[in-house]
Design a protein around this motif. Structure first.
Motif, PDB file in Angstrom:
ATOM      1  N   GLN A 126      74.452  50.714  -3.862  1.00 45.43           N
ATOM      2  CA  GLN A 126      74.740  49.663  -2.901  1.00 45.43           C
ATOM      3  C   GLN A 126      76.843  49.411  -2.339  1.00 45.43           C
ATOM      4  OE1 GLN A 126      73.380  45.591  -4.549  1.00 45.43           O
ATOM      5  NE2 GLN A 126      71.449  46.512  -3.888  1.00 45.43           N
ATOM      6  N   ARG A 179      72.784  48.234   1.257  1.00 44.50           N
ATOM      7  CA  ARG A 179      72.184  49.427   0.470  1.00 44.50           C
ATOM      8  C   ARG A 179      71.596  50.932   1.162  1.00 44.50           C
ATOM      9  NH1 ARG A 179      69.667  44.655  -1.702  1.00 44.50           N
ATOM     10  NH2 ARG A 179      70.691  43.036  -0.680  1.00 44.50           N
ATOM     11  N   GLU A 238      68.975  52.913  -7.214  1.00 41.20           N
ATOM     12  CA  GLU A 238      69.519  51.950  -5.856  1.00 41.20           C
ATOM     13  C   GLU A 238      71.037  51.466  -5.311  1.00 41.20           C
ATOM     14  OE1 GLU A 238      67.241  47.822  -5.829  1.00 41.20           O
ATOM     15  OE2 GLU A 238      69.208  47.220  -6.417  1.00 41.20           O
ATOM     16  N   ASP A 274      63.819  55.456  -8.821  1.00 46.14           N
ATOM     17  CA  ASP A 274      64.193  53.687  -8.446  1.00 46.14           C
ATOM     18  C   ASP A 274      65.379  53.513  -8.038  1.00 46.14           C
ATOM     19  OD1 ASP A 274      61.024  53.114  -7.834  1.00 46.14           O
ATOM     20  OD2 ASP A 274      61.406  52.485 -10.015  1.00 46.14           O
ATOM     21  N   GLY A 297      68.524  53.973   4.195  1.00 41.45           N
ATOM     22  CA  GLY A 297      68.602  53.901   2.664  1.00 41.45           C
ATOM     23  C   GLY A 297      67.179  53.944   1.820  1.00 41.45           C
ATOM     24  N   TRP A 298      65.924  54.343   2.832  1.00 42.53           N
ATOM     25  CA  TRP A 298      64.345  53.950   2.090  1.00 42.53           C
ATOM     26  C   TRP A 298      64.102  55.999   2.329  1.00 42.53           C
ATOM     27  CZ3 TRP A 298      61.018  50.182   4.508  1.00 42.53           C
ATOM     28  CH2 TRP A 298      61.116  48.971   4.228  1.00 42.53           C
ATOM     29  N   GLU A 351      57.193  44.196   3.369  1.00 40.96           N
ATOM     30  CA  GLU A 351      57.734  45.899   3.172  1.00 40.96           C
ATOM     31  C   GLU A 351      56.558  46.462   3.117  1.00 40.96           C
ATOM     32  OE1 GLU A 351      60.203  45.994   0.048  1.00 40.96           O
ATOM     33  OE2 GLU A 351      60.297  48.336  -0.515  1.00 40.96           O
ATOM     34  N   ASP A 410      68.471  52.487  -1.016  1.00 39.83           N
ATOM     35  CA  ASP A 410      67.121  51.317  -1.636  1.00 39.83           C
ATOM     36  C   ASP A 410      66.111  52.113  -2.692  1.00 39.83           C
ATOM     37  OD1 ASP A 410      66.877  48.699  -1.794  1.00 39.83           O
ATOM     38  OD2 ASP A 410      65.376  48.359   0.293  1.00 39.83           O
ATOM     39  N   ARG A 411      66.057  52.312  -3.593  1.00 39.63           N
ATOM     40  CA  ARG A 411      64.465  51.796  -4.568  1.00 39.63           C
ATOM     41  C   ARG A 411      63.995  53.473  -4.052  1.00 39.63           C
ATOM     42  NH1 ARG A 411      61.865  47.381  -2.585  1.00 39.63           N
ATOM     43  NH2 ARG A 411      63.607  47.631  -1.098  1.00 39.63           N
ATOM     44  N   ARG A 468      61.798  48.408   7.340  1.00 33.94           N
ATOM     45  CA  ARG A 468      63.453  48.816   8.241  1.00 33.94           C
ATOM     46  C   ARG A 468      63.159  50.123   9.684  1.00 33.94           C
ATOM     47  NH1 ARG A 468      67.817  50.067   3.202  1.00 33.94           N
ATOM     48  NH2 ARG A 468      67.899  47.458   2.555  1.00 33.94           N
TER      49      ARG A 468
END
Ligand SMILES: Nc1ncnc2c1ncn2[C@@H]1O[C@H](COP(=O)(O)OP(=O)(O)OP(=O)(O)O)[C@@H](O)[C@H]1O
Ligand SMILES: [Mg+2]
Length: 315
Positions: free
Chosen positions: A11, A20, A9, A7, A226-227, A295, A23-24, A280
Motif C-alpha cells: 500500500q 491498495r 498486500e 496474499d 491491484g487484484w 468481493e 491487494d492480497r 473492482r
C-alpha cells in the motif's frame, strides 16, 4: 517453486488515503517458466515487481503477506540479506532505463563495479565478464567504453538486461523492457528473454501488450486495480479467457483479433484510494450482477485461478 507470493498486500499511504496497489495477490512460478503480468496502466504491475525486490518507493510498503523465494520469506529477511539477493539472485530491468544509468559513468565501469561488489575477482576478470554479457545481448564489447548518452534507447535497454543477468540470477524481472523500442529490437529482446527461460531461469515479464505476452509466455497473470483477476496457462487463457476482464483485455488487442472487431474496454480503471465496493471491475463489466457488490472469491477452475462470481457459486 522458485517463488511463491502469498496474499501480498502493498500500500501507499498518501494524502488522499491508502492506495491498495497490490491487494492480497497470490501467485507462484518456477525456474524455466516465462510468466507475463498484464493489465492496464496503474493496476499494480510495477508495484508487485518492486515488492519482490523490496524497492517500493516511499510512501509505499508491504503491509501483509509473504514472498517465499527459494525458501526464504523476502518480506521478513534483513536489508543486508536482501541486498545480497538483489542483483545476484533476482535481476531486474526497470521500466525507465535512463534513471538507473549514471550519465557520467562509462557502461563498462558501472558493470565492472557491480560485478566486483558481488564477486571476488580481479578487475580484468570482471571486465571480461562484462564484455561477454554485452555480446550476449547483441552489443559489441567496445560499448564498455561508451557513456549512456552515446547509446540508442534500444542499446541502453540491452545494457540494462546485460546488467540484470550478469550475476546469473535465478529470477529475472523485466518491467516493460521493450516499450518505446522498434519492433526489430523488441523481437531481439524477447528472444533473449526466451533464451534465459530456456537456460533455466524464471522470467517475470511485465507488459501492457497482451499480444506480446500471449506470444511468449508459459503462464499469464492478469491484474486489475491491484487484484490478480486470472492466472494460469497462457494458451488456455488466451483461447478461452475466464474472467470478464481477461476477455475484455483480449478483445481490445488488435494483433490477436485480426478478423474481428476491436473493442476497447469502456471506462477506465478506478482510483485505488477509493475503489468501488465489491468487485473492482464491476462498473466496467458487462456480466455484472447483484452479487458483484460483494468481493468475489478466488476460485480454481481447470488449473486456473479466477477471481470472479461467475465461477464462485455453484448451482
Ligand atoms: N510512489 C507512489 N505513491 C503513491 N501511489 C503510487 C506510487 N507508485 C504507484 N502508486 C499507485 O499504485 C498503483 C499501481 O501503480 P503501478 O505503477 O504499480 O502500476 P502499473 O501497473 O505498473 O502501471 P503502468 O502500466 O502504468 O506502469 C497506481 O494507482 C499508482 O497511482
Ligand atoms: Mg509499471
Amino acid at each position: 517453486m522458485l517463488i511463491e507470493i502469498r496474499d501480498l498486500e502493498t500500500q501507499f499511504k498518501t494524502r488522499n488515503g491508502i492506495v491498495r496497489a497490490v491487494d492480497r495477490v497470490s501467485v507462484d512460478f518456477d525456474v524455466g517458466e516465462f510468466v507475463s503480468f498484464v493489465g492496464e496502466s496503474g493496476c499494480g504491475k510495477t508495484t508487485l515487481a518492486f515488492s519482490v525486490i523490496r524497492l517500493i518507493p516511499f510512501p509505499g510498503r508491504i503491509t501483509a503477506g509473504q514472498i517465499l523465494f527459494d525458501g526464504r520469506d523476502l518480506t521478513r529477511i534483513s536489508e543486508n540479506e536482501m541486498r545480497t539477493i538483489r542483483g545476484k539472485e533476482i535481476g531486474m530491468v526497470f521500466q525507465d532505463p535512463m534513471t538507473s544509468l549514471d550519465p557520467l559513468e562509462k557502461i563498462g565501469d558501472l558493470m565492472i563495479e557491480t560485478i566486483l561488489t558481488h564477486k571476488k575477482l580481479s578487475k580484468d576478470e570482471a571486465k571480461e565478464i562484462a564484455g561477454d554479457m554485452l555480446e550476449k545481448v547483441g552489443l559489441p564489447r567496445n560499448r564498455l567504453e561508451y557513456y549512456p548518452h552515446q547509446l540508442s534507447g534500444g542499446q541502453r535497454q540491452r545494457v540494462m538486461i546485460a546488467m540484470a543477468i550478469m550475476l546469473n540470477p535465478k529470477l529475472l524481472i523485466a518491467d516493460e523492457p521493450t516499450t518505446a523500442l522498434d519492433v526489430i529490437i523488441q523481437e531481439k529482446i524477447m528472444n533473449l528473454l526466451d533464451e534465459l527461460r530456456n537456460e533455466g531461469k524464471a522470467v517475470m515479464f511485465i507488459t501492457h501488450d497482451f499480444a506480446l505476452a500471449a506470444e511468449r509466455s508459459d503462464r499469464i497473470a492478469v491484474m486489475y486495480a491491484g487484484w490478480l483477476m486470472e492466472y494460469g496457462d497462457s494458451m488456455k487463457l488466451v483461447n478461452e479467457p475466464l474472467h470478464p476482464y481477461s476477455k475484455a483485455l483480449i478483445q481490445s488487442v488488435p494483433d490477436l483479433w485480426v478478423d474481428r472487431e476491436i473493442k476497447p474496454i469502456p471506462g477506465s480503471p478506478p482510483d485505488l484510494s477509493n475503489p468501488p465496493e465489491g468487485c473492482r471491475f464491476r462498473p466496467r463489466c458487462s456480466f455484472a450482477k447483484e452479487v458483484c457488490r460483494r468481493e468475489p472469491p478466488e476460485v480454481n477452475v481447470d488449473g486456473r485461478t479466477v477471481k470472479c462470481w461467475l465461477y464462485g457459486v455453484k448451482g
